[in-house]
Design a protein around this motif. Structure first.
Motif: not given
Lengths: 880, 693
Positions: A25, A35, A842-849, A852, B2-6, B688-690, B693
């Motif tokens: 992240i 990543r 890096v996919n932030l959603d993935e990292e959020a998951a 968790i 797969r998609i990265s945020t960037g 965003s998933l965040f 959270v």
């Protein structure tokens, strides 16, 4: 107990998972970051009678999600993209400039020709002439400013090459650092990679690759070595090499890339080895587009100046003088660059032979073996070579080869002074400086030659209706073409027999010969010049006797048109001999040749009639060899059948004068010497009157005489070409000689041609003479204006404008090609990068998951320890 | 995938940037109106646009030149039309002057009007264009082309240059006519030949020519005889003053064959046989010596003429030793200023020089030496002595003549004069021969003066008037046999009552009758005046001797010519309009000539002048017709320029110009696309998933 320890392993693993996720992240926006994930495995189970009990988990490795294959593909695309992008940015600069309606060359050229037409309409108007000068200045300035812009781009490229070298060196240094840190970090071995250092290193490699295309080699200790070109090292192990920008040996104003090895030795890297990246783009742009654009522009300027001058010099200005050069065009000296690494001291001279054949290419001349020279056309690497007994001969042979194969518009000659060593090279740029060096040489509006220097007319009293056409001038150079006899008259101490129409200059005074009996006072040794020859008669053993005859032969060589005879570097510029050429013993068979400056030696040509230039070359070579020995002077045939003599003697230069002859039997002691003059001497200085005589019978011989014209200048060779017929040549050796009259036939002599059409009546006269005060004459102006639409370039297939359009089109096409390629390459880069990102990004959603997930795992493990603890307490409670 | 945020951010920014750049391009296209902002967008079209741009500009230049040409040509045309009106008026006056009832004062008043017209015509011929350049001076636009007066004649100082303008790629249209072609170079007479009564002739003596030698029997002895001529100017032999005599001299001893004594001239000399042109001379003394040779000599013999007869014992060769091939006995070159003397021009134009000099010759009868005198033609004063020119001992003919040697127009001693010039006379001038040297800037001379044999006036005495003549076959007139200098000569046979008029047709160059091909002689033996004259009948130059055949012309003479009257037929040459009007004025103002019928002379002159005026009008019309056709050509070309311009403009517009409808539509579309890209990017990036959270 085992439950606690199992729980602890889970706790630690989850912690590491969260650590890695957090790292991901945190580095989501870090350039070059891949990543990372943890590689979690189960601990070794414990055997029991019931079988294996799991012992929890551990993190075996922290893995970087990275595909080496994909990365290499992207690197490849990126270096091409950077090259094309740089190329595209550079080419756009000149692309926009050339066709700009305000800044391009076209409007200035058009304005100049408009001014020429305006001056043609009002030839006597000073304002119209001044406007032509101003427009000329404007056009010259435009040539220079476009050229200056190209030069600016060129010096910008020089600077960029230097700064590129610095950038590359800095990247190489950084790579070296990272390599060292990787070695230090990976003390535990490469099984546990230093992921973040790898990312850093890959990023530096990627950045470096955008400057220059490189190859990398990963070593066993995890470091990389970097090479470029065909394997030139930049970094091998811990030894780094440095790139520098240095002046090219061939051209000190042109920066190129050199490589400094660890010992500090510099090596010039050929441009072909530097490709890819910004540096590759710069070099490719310079050699592929910038050079040809500047040469192309220079070619137009050179040809424009030269062709305009040639026509201008055939004209007459407002003051009645012959036209001078209108433009000044580059001189040969600066067009040849000797390689600064040459070890020989040979010198090469360039002369323009035929402007129409000039190309926009540069050339390289090299000595490939003893007395063998090779000329390479750099635009397409076509080569010619020539060899001989010595280097001047080899050069002459080379130019014969070139001219026989495909004339390049220029000639090269080698000086007898000094010689080349094998491997010596010369860079030849016939057209590079044309646009820079073109300038206006005429400053006075009156000095523009808009009129023709001769006029023609029919005598008013003519009974017939025949008309004479306005004359056309094709040459104003020396023109005496047949022998002239001058005799000495003792009673008046004078010379008689000069051609009618000539202006004879004797010791500063001019005598205009308007009748054949006009006498010129005799002064021993005085220079007497007329019709392109300068003679002097000197008291030898005594003065000439009454009736002594001196025969002045036509020069075997006439000076190059428009320029003084160049004798530097051992080359005699010479004109084309008239064909067929008759060499008569005792008349014109001798010439003096001074090979080394130590005095003339007389060479006698074998008498005979030579019908081809090649025949006279062969004979002259034989005759010179007989006197001087073989290999001293090389006789060759340049373009347009010009004879060229080249001295092979060290320290020698050739001076050549036709030798004298005088009729045997002269009683006095007069000695005749003959030299050659140049331009302007051939035109009639006074009116020549042509008289028509009808066909009759010669009263003396009873032979029939044709209808004819008399009065042509003695010493001229007259070519009569009937309309659509074959030419007949007449040699006029005395005032009564005649040419047969044919209506509408073109009559050409002394560089003048005209025709008489219609039916003259016996005794009708026509005149051809100078054109003083012809201020309303615009004939030359019209011919100057014609040049705009005349095909003067590319072997006579292109006008100035179409040649310029060709450059614009060429640059435009290149710019378009590069732009399209650049866009395509960008897409490739994007696709590659997307592919890498899709796995390594890096996919932030993935990292959020993940966060968790690891949190929950941690909580679960903690709960497990809690449960184990509670269980233990339960046990303890039992004991209470 | 797969998609990265960037990637979300990168592609979002990239697409927005792409859209913005497209939008900007469209906006720039609209702002500049250009389809291509740089050649790389359409290199072919860009290069083509440059070339077509040049072609269009060149075409526009042609348009400008055409209007320049048109204005110059119109100006020339209007001047020429005025000139035509003027010449028409002059012709009317010439016709009017032919009225026999007009008195001398009437003629004077006509001539004064003519003088005004003469000056007017010079004014027209010297007209200038808008920039002060003379219209009719050829290439020499700043030189006044015509200068002169009725008396001195008008000379043209321009040249034959025809100014041209480039009015299309392949056409240099002439926009000027030289003064020569309009006013000077006008064929006179009927275009083929001119007719007229005799008015003037050169006083200089004619030469003799050796016609043929007949060897009847071979000579007995080798040796050289000379046939020598002497002119008895003082009539000491009584055969008439000016009668030529000959002697036959043996060169071995200088003795006359006739007398056996030394050959001498004079009353008691051995020159006793009268010479007659064309009459064969037998080389014999009548007794002892007979060469068996006959020679025929024509022309007027002069003192000093020698024909040499050389025998080698087998054959005889005859050589005219001092004879010249030309019609004139002595010829003069055009002279020159002393090219060595920087002050020559000033000397020639000094006030001491009247500009009207005469070089006069005299043969001293005592020793047959030829002397010359330089005389001021106005005053008759010799430049050498300052006294009136006189021959003989103590006279002013003091300078010995050497053929072909330049004669300096300067004296060695007092009275000092130096005109800075010289002339060369060739041949043998006879006593009384005169050459004139008149100041002139005529380009056909040497630029400073003109030399010529002096002409004297003679007029017909009868009332014959010659017509313009008819050309039946121009080719025959131009046959080689025709010298172009023909005369109709009259002789009255007074032995009949009334006198019968005969005429002869003579080639005045050879003095031979065209009917017989022998020397023309009237009356007596060998008479060639054999054709009876009838007033008004046409005289055909046909049925001539075999050597001439047929000249294809005829003339009509009416009235009564007197004996010795001569009418001339000359091949047409050029005569300027000024000279024609000048002749008319001079004829009207001429006083009655003694011994001539003034009215008749005027009539003959008027006929010739009117003829020439007609030629001048024809010439004017011809030039104007040429100009008119050029105007027509210009009109046609103007249309072409317009058409071509339109075509180029269209092509150029197609290559360069922007289609606004298309461009604005594009702009709007790109705008919408950009907005969509921006909006969608914002929406996606907000997810965003965040957030949860």
């Amino acid at each position: 107990m085992s439950l606690v320890s199992t729980g602890v392993t889970g706790l630690i693993a989850a912690q590491m998972g969260m650590q890695t996720t957090g790292h991901n992240i945190a580095n989501a926006s870090t350039r070059g970051y891949n990543r990372q994930t943890i590689l979690q495995t189960t601990n070794t189970p414990m055997f029991s009678s019931a079988g294996f009990f799991g012992q929890g988990t551990n993190v075996a490795n922290i893995v970087r999600v990275y595909s080496d294959f994909q990365s290499r593909q992207v690197l490849n695309s990126e270096t091409s993209a950077a090259q094309l992008n740089t190329y595209s940015t550079q080419v756009a600069q000149i692309d926009n400039m050339l066709a700009d309606p305000n800044a391009g060359l076209s409007p200035a050229m058009q304005a100049f020709f408009n001014a020429v037409e305006e001056a043609a309409a009002n030839p006597s108007s000073i304002p119209a002439r001044q406007a032509m000068l101003s427009a000329g200045q404007g056009m010259v300035a435009r040539f220079q400013s476009v050229n200056q812009r190209i030069d600016d781009i060129r010096s910008g490229i020089n600077q960029q090459i230097a700064s590129e070298a610095g950038v590359i060196n800095s990247y190489v240094q950084q790579l070296d650092d990272v390599n060292q840190r990787i070695i230090n970090a990976q003390v535990a071995g490469s099984a546990l990679p230093a992921n973040d250092l790898y990312d850093q290193r890959d990023q530096i490699v990627s950045d470096l690759n955008k400057e220059i295309r490189i190859n990398t080699q990963t070593e066993s200790d995890g470091t990389v070595s970097v090479f470029f070109g065909s394997g030139q090292p930049l970094l091998v192990g811990s030894s780094s090499f440095r790139l520098h920008a240095a002046a090219a040996l061939e051209d000190l104003t042109r920066m190129e890339v050199t490589l400094q090895d660890v010992n500090g030795t510099f090596t010039h890297i050929p441009e072909s080895l530097v490709n890819g990246g910004k540096l590759g783009g710069l070099l490719q742009f310079r050699s592929e587009t910038l050079d040809s654009a500047q040469n192309g522009l220079g070619r137009i300027a050179t040809v424009f100046g030269a062709t305009f001058n040639a026509q201008h010099q055939l004209g007459q200005d407002l003051t009645g003088a012959l036209g001078k050069s209108f433009f000044s065009v580059p001189q040969s000296g600066q067009l040849i660059l000797a390689n600064s690494g040459n070890s020989g001291d040979g010198k090469v001279a360039l002369s323009f032979d035929s402007y129409a054949d000039l190309t926009a290419s540069d050339y390289r001349l090299s000595l490939t073996a003893t007395n063998t020279v090779r000329l390479t056309r750099l635009s397409d690497n076509v080569t010619w070579s020539g060899s001989g007994n010595n280097q001047p001969e080899a050069m002459a042979s080379l130019m014969s080869q070139v001219n026989a194969d495909e004339p390049q518009g220029f000639g090269l000659t080698m000086s007898g002074i000094g010689s080349m060593s094998i491997g010596d090279t010369f860079l030849i740029r016939p057209t590079r400086y044309g646009a820079r060096d073109i300038s206006l040489t005429v400053n006075d509006a009156r000095a523009i030659a808009l009129a023709a220097p001769i006029r023609t007319g029919a005598t008013v009293a003519n009974a017939g209706l025949a008309q004479i056409s306005a004359g056309v001038i094709s040459n104003t150079a020396a023109v005496l073409a047949a022998p002239v006899s001058i005799s000495y008259e003792a009673s008046s101490n004078s010379l008689i027999g000069f051609p009618v129409g000539a202006a004879v200059d004797v010791a500063g005074k001019t005598y205009k010969i308007d009748n054949p009996t006009l006498r010129i006072p005799y002064t021993s040794g005085a220079s007497i010049s007329f019709n392109g020859v300068a003679v002097s008669i000197t008291d030898g053993g005594g003065p000439p006797a009454d009736g002594d005859i001196f025969v002045i032969p036509p020069p075997l060589f006439t000076p190059l048109f428009g320029a003084p005879t160049a004798v530097t570097d051992g080359v005699v510029g010479s004109g084309a001999p008239l064909m067929p050429l008759t060499i008569a013993a005792g008349i014109n068979d001798q010439f003096d040749i001074d090979v080394d400056g130590f005095g003339p030696i007389t060479v006698t040509l074998t008498a005979g009639t030579y019908t081809t230039p090649a025949a006279i070359v062969t004979q002259m070579q034989t005759d010179i060899n007989t006197v001087l020995g073989a290999g001293v002077v090389a006789v060759t045939l340049a373009q347009n059948n010009q004879l060229k003599l080249t001295s092979a003697t060290a320290g020698g230069s050739i001076a050549l004068t036709p030798s004298f002859v005088q009729t045997a039997g002269n009683l006095g002691g007069g000695v005749l010497g003959v030299g050659i003059l140049s331009r302007g001497e051939g035109l009639p200085a006074t009116q020549i009157t042509l008289k028509y005589l009808q066909a009759n019978t010669d009263p003396l011989t009873n032979l029939p005489l044709p209808a004819r014209l008399t009065g042509l200048p003695v010493g001229s060779v007259v070519t009569v070409t009937p309309n659509g017929g074959t030419p007949t040549t007449y040699t006029i050796s005395q005032p009564t000689d005649y040419i047969a009259y044919t209506s509408e036939a073109s009559i050409a002599f002394n560089g003048i041609s005209f025709s008489i059409s219609g039916e003259p009546v016996n005794g009708d006269t026509f005149f051809v003479g100078p054109n003083p005060t012809g201020v309303s004459d615009n004939r030359n102006a019209l011919l100057l204006g014609n040049l705009q639409t005349k095909n003067t370039l590319s072997g006579g297939t292109a006008t100035y404008q179409s040649s310029y359009s060709q450059i614009v089109s060429q640059i435009g096409n290149k710019a378009r090609e590069v732009e399209v390629a650049s866009k395509a390459q960008e897409t490739l880069v994007k696709q590659g990068q997307d592919f890498i990102q899709s796995s390594s990004g890096v996919n932030l959603d993935e990292e959020a998951a993940n966060l968790i997930r690891y949190q929950q795992a941690y909580q679960a493990s903690a709960k497990m320890i809690d449960v184990a603890s509670k269980l233990f307490e339960e046990v303890l409670a039992l004991g209470r | 995938m797969r998609i990265s945020t960037g990637m979300i951010y990168d592609s979002g920014v990239r697409s927005v940037q792409n859209q913005t750049s497209t939008l900007l391009h469209a906006q720039q296209q609209i702002a500049t109106g250009r389809r291509m902002l740089s050649p790389s967008e359409d290199p072919v079209a860009a290069a083509r646009a440059l070339e077509i741009g040049q072609a269009k500009e060149i075409n526009a230049t042609y348009g400008v030149t055409q209007s320049n040409a048109k204005s110059t040509i119109s100006l020339v045309d209007s001047q020429l039309s005025s000139a035509a009106d003027l010449i028409t008026r002059v012709r009317e006056l010439a016709v009017q002057a032919g009225d026999a009832a007009l008195s001398a004062s009437d003629l004077r008043s006509i001539s004064s009007e003519l003088r005004a017209h003469f000056d007017e015509l010079i004014g027209l011929a010297n007209s200038t264009d808008g920039t002060g350049q003379y219209l009719f001076s050829g290439f020499q636009g700043s030189n006044k082309p015509f200068a002169g007066s009725v008396e001195s004649g008008v000379v043209y100082q321009g040249d034959d240059g025809q100014r041209a303008l480039r009015v299309s790629s392949s056409r240099n249209l002439p926009v000027s006519e030289s003064g020569n072609s309009i006013f000077m170079n006008i064929k006179n007479g009927n275009g083929i030949f001119t007719t007229g009564a005799q008015t003037q002739h050169s006083a200089n003596a004619n030469s003799i020519t050796l016609d043929d030698t007949t060897v009847i029997n071979p000579p007995a002895l080798a040796g050289t005889l000379e046939l020598r001529f002497w002119v008895d100017t003082a009539d000491v032999l009584g055969g008439g003053a000016g009668q030529a005599y000959y002697d036959l001299v043996d060169t071995a001893n200088g003795n006359s064959i006739f007398t056996g004594a030394t050959s001498t001239t004079g009353a008691t000399g051995s020159y006793t046989n009268a010479y007659s042109s064309g009459v064969p001379i037998t080389i014999s003394d009548g007794a002892a010596v007979d060469f068996g040779v006959t020679v025929t000599i024509t022309g007027s013999a002069q003192t000093g003429d020698v024909v040499s007869l050389k025998s080698d014992g087998v054959a005889v060769t005859t050589t005219p030793k001092t004879l010249l091939p030309s019609a004139a006995r002595a010829t003069i070159d055009k002279g020159q200023l002393d090219s060595l003397d920087p002050l020559a021009v000033f000397k020639w134009s000094s006030s001491a020089n009247s500009g009207n000099l005469e070089l006069r010759f005299w043969t001293d009868p005592a020793d047959a030496s030829i002397y010359y005198d330089l005389v001021d033609g106005k005053t008759g004063i010799s430049e050498f002595t300052g006294d009136p020119s006189a021959t003989g001992a103590g006279g002013s003919y003091t300078q010995p003549y050497v053929a072909d040697n330049p004669i300096a127009l300067a004296s060695g001693g007092p009275p000092a004069f130096d005109f800075g010039a010289s002339v060369t006379v060739s041949g043998l001038p006879a006593t009384g021969d005169v050459f004139t040297l008149k100041s002139s800037t005529d380009i056909t001379g040497n630029g400073y003066f003109v030399t010529a044999p002096k002409l004297t006036k003679t007029y017909n005495a009868g009332t014959g008037i010659i017509g313009a003549g008819e050309v039946l076959d121009a080719a025959k007139w131009n046959s080689a046999a025709n010298s172009g200098k023909l005369e109709v000569r009259f002789w009255n046979d007074t032995s009949t009552i009334p006198a019968t008029q005969y005429y002869d047709l003579v080639d005045s160059k050879t003095e031979k009758s065209l009917f017989t091909d022998t020397t023309s002689t009237s009356g007596g033996l060998n008479n060639t005046y054999t054709h009876k004259f009838i007033s008004g009948d046409s005289i055909a130059f046909a049925g001539l001797a075999a050597a001439y055949g047929d000249f294809g012309v005829s003339v009509t003479i009416s009235g009564t010519p007197a004996s010795a009257d001569v009418f001339k037929l000359d091949t047409s040459s050029s005569e300027s309009a000024f000279s024609t009007i000048g002749r008319l004025i001079k004829a009207l103002e001429a006083p009655d000539n003694p011994g001539s019928n003034a009215k008749i002379a005027l009539h003959n002159e008027l006929g010739s002048v009117i003829n020439n005026l007609d030629r001048a009008l024809d010439n004017n019309l011809m030039v104007r017709a040429a100009i008119g056709s050029r105007m027509g050509e210009l009109d046609a070309l103007d249309g072409v320029v317009q058409d071509v311009n339109l075509q180029y403009s269209e092509t150029l517009s197609g290559l360069q110009d922007l289609d606004y409808a298309q461009a604005i539509t594009d702009l709007t579309r790109h705008q919408t696309e950009l907005e969509a890209a921006q909006k969608s990017f914002v929406n996606i990036s907000r997810l965003s998933l965040f957030n949860y959270v």
